[in-house]
Motif scaffolding. Structure first.
Motif, PDB file in Angstrom:
ATOM      1  N   ASN A  15       0.978  -1.211  -0.105  1.00 35.13           N
ATOM      2  CA  ASN A  15      -0.046   0.090   0.087  1.00 35.13           C
ATOM      3  C   ASN A  15       0.853   1.227  -0.179  1.00 35.13           C
ATOM      4  O   ASN A  15       0.499   2.318  -0.693  1.00 35.13           O
ATOM      5  CB  ASN A  15      -1.085   0.140   1.171  1.00 35.13           C
ATOM      6  CG  ASN A  15      -2.192  -0.864   0.764  1.00 35.13           C
ATOM      7  OD1 ASN A  15      -2.460  -1.188  -0.048  1.00 35.13           O
ATOM      8  ND2 ASN A  15      -3.133  -1.054   2.067  1.00 35.13           N
ATOM      9  N   LYS A  16       1.959   1.188   0.946  1.00 33.32           N
ATOM     10  CA  LYS A  16       2.834   2.367   0.798  1.00 33.32           C
ATOM     11  C   LYS A  16       3.516   2.514  -0.418  1.00 33.32           C
ATOM     12  O   LYS A  16       3.666   3.691  -1.018  1.00 33.32           O
ATOM     13  CB  LYS A  16       3.803   2.479   2.117  1.00 33.32           C
ATOM     14  CG  LYS A  16       4.529   3.572   2.397  1.00 33.32           C
ATOM     15  CD  LYS A  16       3.512   4.528   2.964  1.00 33.32           C
ATOM     16  CE  LYS A  16       4.134   5.752   3.417  1.00 33.32           C
ATOM     17  NZ  LYS A  16       3.321   6.708   4.031  1.00 33.32           N
ATOM     18  N   MET A  19       1.069   4.116  -2.880  1.00 35.29           N
ATOM     19  CA  MET A  19       0.701   5.555  -2.617  1.00 35.29           C
ATOM     20  C   MET A  19       1.801   6.510  -2.574  1.00 35.29           C
ATOM     21  O   MET A  19       1.638   7.467  -3.377  1.00 35.29           O
ATOM     22  CB  MET A  19       0.269   5.804  -1.080  1.00 35.29           C
ATOM     23  CG  MET A  19      -1.055   5.104  -0.878  1.00 35.29           C
ATOM     24  SD  MET A  19      -1.502   5.152   1.157  1.00 35.29           S
ATOM     25  CE  MET A  19      -2.977   4.336   0.987  1.00 35.29           C
ATOM     26  N   HIS A  25      -3.009   8.359  -4.470  1.00 39.82           N
ATOM     27  CA  HIS A  25      -3.375   9.167  -3.429  1.00 39.82           C
ATOM     28  C   HIS A  25      -4.676   9.032  -3.221  1.00 39.82           C
ATOM     29  O   HIS A  25      -5.182   9.872  -2.851  1.00 39.82           O
ATOM     30  CB  HIS A  25      -2.686  10.399  -3.415  1.00 39.82           C
ATOM     31  CG  HIS A  25      -1.172  10.442  -3.665  1.00 39.82           C
ATOM     32  ND1 HIS A  25      -0.494  10.068  -2.840  1.00 39.82           N
ATOM     33  CD2 HIS A  25      -0.539  10.943  -4.692  1.00 39.82           C
ATOM     34  CE1 HIS A  25       0.975  10.219  -3.265  1.00 39.82           C
ATOM     35  NE2 HIS A  25       0.815  10.845  -4.454  1.00 39.82           N
ATOM     36  N   ALA A  27      -6.973   6.931  -0.985  1.00 41.27           N
ATOM     37  CA  ALA A  27      -6.987   5.905  -0.114  1.00 41.27           C
ATOM     38  C   ALA A  27      -8.443   5.224   0.191  1.00 41.27           C
ATOM     39  O   ALA A  27      -8.649   4.110   0.370  1.00 41.27           O
ATOM     40  CB  ALA A  27      -6.656   6.202   1.447  1.00 41.27           C
ATOM     41  N   THR A  31      -9.598   1.517  -0.431  1.00 41.45           N
ATOM     42  CA  THR A  31     -10.417   0.572   0.596  1.00 41.45           C
ATOM     43  C   THR A  31     -11.299   0.016  -0.017  1.00 41.45           C
ATOM     44  O   THR A  31     -11.885  -1.187   0.312  1.00 41.45           O
ATOM     45  CB  THR A  31     -10.919   1.539   1.654  1.00 41.45           C
ATOM     46  OG1 THR A  31      -9.710   2.198   2.211  1.00 41.45           O
ATOM     47  CG2 THR A  31     -11.432   0.587   2.811  1.00 41.45           C
ATOM     48  N   CYS A  73     -10.718   1.959   5.969  1.00 42.90           N
ATOM     49  CA  CYS A  73     -10.786   3.715   5.569  1.00 42.90           C
ATOM     50  C   CYS A  73      -9.881   4.308   6.362  1.00 42.90           C
ATOM     51  O   CYS A  73      -8.816   5.098   5.762  1.00 42.90           O
ATOM     52  CB  CYS A  73     -12.075   3.808   5.430  1.00 42.90           C
ATOM     53  SG  CYS A  73     -12.210   5.657   4.677  1.00 42.90           S
ATOM     54  N   ASN A  76      -6.006   3.215   6.019  1.00 41.03           N
ATOM     55  CA  ASN A  76      -5.396   3.808   4.767  1.00 41.03           C
ATOM     56  C   ASN A  76      -5.128   5.167   4.728  1.00 41.03           C
ATOM     57  O   ASN A  76      -4.190   5.735   4.097  1.00 41.03           O
ATOM     58  CB  ASN A  76      -6.253   3.399   3.672  1.00 41.03           C
ATOM     59  CG  ASN A  76      -5.970   1.657   3.198  1.00 41.03           C
ATOM     60  OD1 ASN A  76      -5.180   1.091   3.758  1.00 41.03           O
ATOM     61  ND2 ASN A  76      -6.948   1.158   2.499  1.00 41.03           N
ATOM     62  N   LEU A  77      -6.150   5.963   5.384  1.00 39.98           N
ATOM     63  CA  LEU A  77      -6.007   7.572   5.244  1.00 39.98           C
ATOM     64  C   LEU A  77      -4.857   7.787   6.240  1.00 39.98           C
ATOM     65  O   LEU A  77      -4.039   8.757   5.846  1.00 39.98           O
ATOM     66  CB  LEU A  77      -7.405   8.106   5.839  1.00 39.98           C
ATOM     67  CG  LEU A  77      -8.172   8.157   4.972  1.00 39.98           C
ATOM     68  CD1 LEU A  77      -9.718   8.365   5.575  1.00 39.98           C
ATOM     69  CD2 LEU A  77      -8.119   9.206   3.632  1.00 39.98           C
ATOM     70  N   GLN A  80      -1.715   7.257   4.421  1.00 42.11           N
ATOM     71  CA  GLN A  80      -1.356   8.175   3.465  1.00 42.11           C
ATOM     72  C   GLN A  80      -0.958   9.260   3.943  1.00 42.11           C
ATOM     73  O   GLN A  80      -0.071  10.072   3.598  1.00 42.11           O
ATOM     74  CB  GLN A  80      -2.660   8.405   2.667  1.00 42.11           C
ATOM     75  CG  GLN A  80      -2.837   9.400   1.607  1.00 42.11           C
ATOM     76  CD  GLN A  80      -3.957   9.602   0.727  1.00 42.11           C
ATOM     77  OE1 GLN A  80      -4.634   8.671   0.606  1.00 42.11           O
ATOM     78  NE2 GLN A  80      -4.284  10.805   0.425  1.00 42.11           N
ATOM     79  N   ASP A 191     -11.728  11.759  -1.530  1.00 45.85           N
ATOM     80  CA  ASP A 191     -10.763  11.556  -2.416  1.00 45.85           C
ATOM     81  C   ASP A 191     -10.993  12.285  -3.399  1.00 45.85           C
ATOM     82  O   ASP A 191     -12.128  13.107  -3.517  1.00 45.85           O
ATOM     83  CB  ASP A 191     -10.832   9.790  -3.181  1.00 45.85           C
ATOM     84  CG  ASP A 191     -10.369   8.818  -2.460  1.00 45.85           C
ATOM     85  OD1 ASP A 191      -9.527   9.362  -1.309  1.00 45.85           O
ATOM     86  OD2 ASP A 191     -10.249   7.815  -2.272  1.00 45.85           O
TER      87      ASP A 191
END
Length: 326
Positions: A15-16, A19, A25, A27, A31, A73, A76-77, A80, A191
């Protein structure tokens, strides 16, 4: 636990990469993709006979689906908007939060020696990551909200499997699509979906390379979502968090290797301290399980107790009156 360990470490790293290296970008959209991937792969595994889909009450499952949406969610945020270090610091706070919630709302109390073994775990992760703080208000809000939502999600994951008498795959078959539907209204809000903005998702340069990596995150998301239910259903939310701290150490080591994090004595000592706490807690849990098993083996079964009571009762009748025996 091995499946959850491998898939969770992999999805954080991938994931990293998606991003940071590939510039995706978005997230919340990522998800939703993970949730739909989980659902369709579950249908495929059910079709192959791995498990049988069971009818469950949607109203009961909806609460967990909302928790799943918030958990993935917000995670992931947080990843990010924060560094990997601060992201991991906030994740470790889930453990004491679970202990507090279970004590206040469910009257489930952890033994003092188990509480004590959590101290080196929390301190170790904080020491490992404290040198990597890059605080910002948005990232902090996402991280704190993620800790609270994740704590409830983990507790509900275990209690709902037991109350509905279903396994992890059967429950996740309902939870994943419901959570994906719940997240739809959030996608254009959190987003960038503005058609007139060149940085929006509509102008993302999707190609074979980054598309394959994004697809790989969906597969790892499926493994993570299923393995979380499997682990919590067979252990507890606190045990799952201790497993999480082991994953934290590995993720931080990947941060050194893949993302150029500077090495320091404090970080290395924190990793060692975390592992000491993990091994301590594990040994206490194994000892407790062994004592409980021996106690169950020594205790007479209900049937044998009833038989002994009946025998004694018949002996009393024989002594008091021979006519009753006749």
């Amino acid at each position: 636990m091995l499946l959850n360990f491998m898939s969770s470490v992999s999805i954080v790293v991938v994931n990293k990469l998606v991003m940071d290296k590939y510039g995706f970008h978005f997230a919340v959209t990522l998800t939703a993709f993970h949730l739909w991937s989980t659902f369709f792969l579950l249908l495929l595994t059910a079709k192959c006979g791995v498990f049988e889909i069971k009818r469950l009450p949607v109203r009961d499952v909806a609460k967990l689906a909302a928790g799943t949406m918030g958990f993935i969610c917000l995670t992931n945020l947080s990843l990010q908007h924060n560094s990997v270090g601060f992201y991991q610091v906030m994740k470790v706070m889930t453990t004491p939060t679970v202990v507090i919630i279970e004590a206040l709302l469910y009257q489930k109390y952890l033994e003092n020696r188990l509480k004590l073994s959590l101290l080196p775990v929390c301190l170790g992760v904080i020491l490992t990551t404290v040198t990597d703080f890059r605080l910002n208000l948005t990232g902090t809000i996402y991280a704190v909200a993620g800790v609270i939502v994740t704590s409830f999600y983990q507790i509900w994951s275990g209690t709902l499997q037991r109350s509905l008498d279903c396994n992890a795959l059967q429950l996740q078959t309902y939870v994943a699509p419901l959570a994906a539907l719940f997240i739809l209204p959030l996608m254009p809000l959190l987003d960038q979906y503005d058609m007139n903005d060149l940085h929006s998702i509509w102008y993302y340069n999707l190609n074979v390379q980054n598309g394959a990596v994004i697809a790989l995150t969906g597969f790892f998301g499926f493994l993570v979502n299923v393995s979380i239910f499997l682990v919590i259903g067979r252990s507890s939310a606190v045990s799952y968090n201790i497993l999480g701290h082991c994953k934290t150490v590995v993720v931080l080591m990947s941060d050194f290797l893949l993302f150029g994090r500077p090495k320091s004595f404090k970080s290395s000592f924190g990793i060692v301290l975390t592992l000491v706490g993990v091994f301590w807690y594990t040994s206490l849990k194994l000892e407790k399980a062994r004592v409980e098993k021996e106690a169950r083996e020594r205790a007479p079964s209900p049937k044998s107790v009833d038989d002994d009571s009946l025998t004694r009762h018949e002996e009393k009748i024989d002594v008091r009156s021979g006519s009753r025996e006749e």
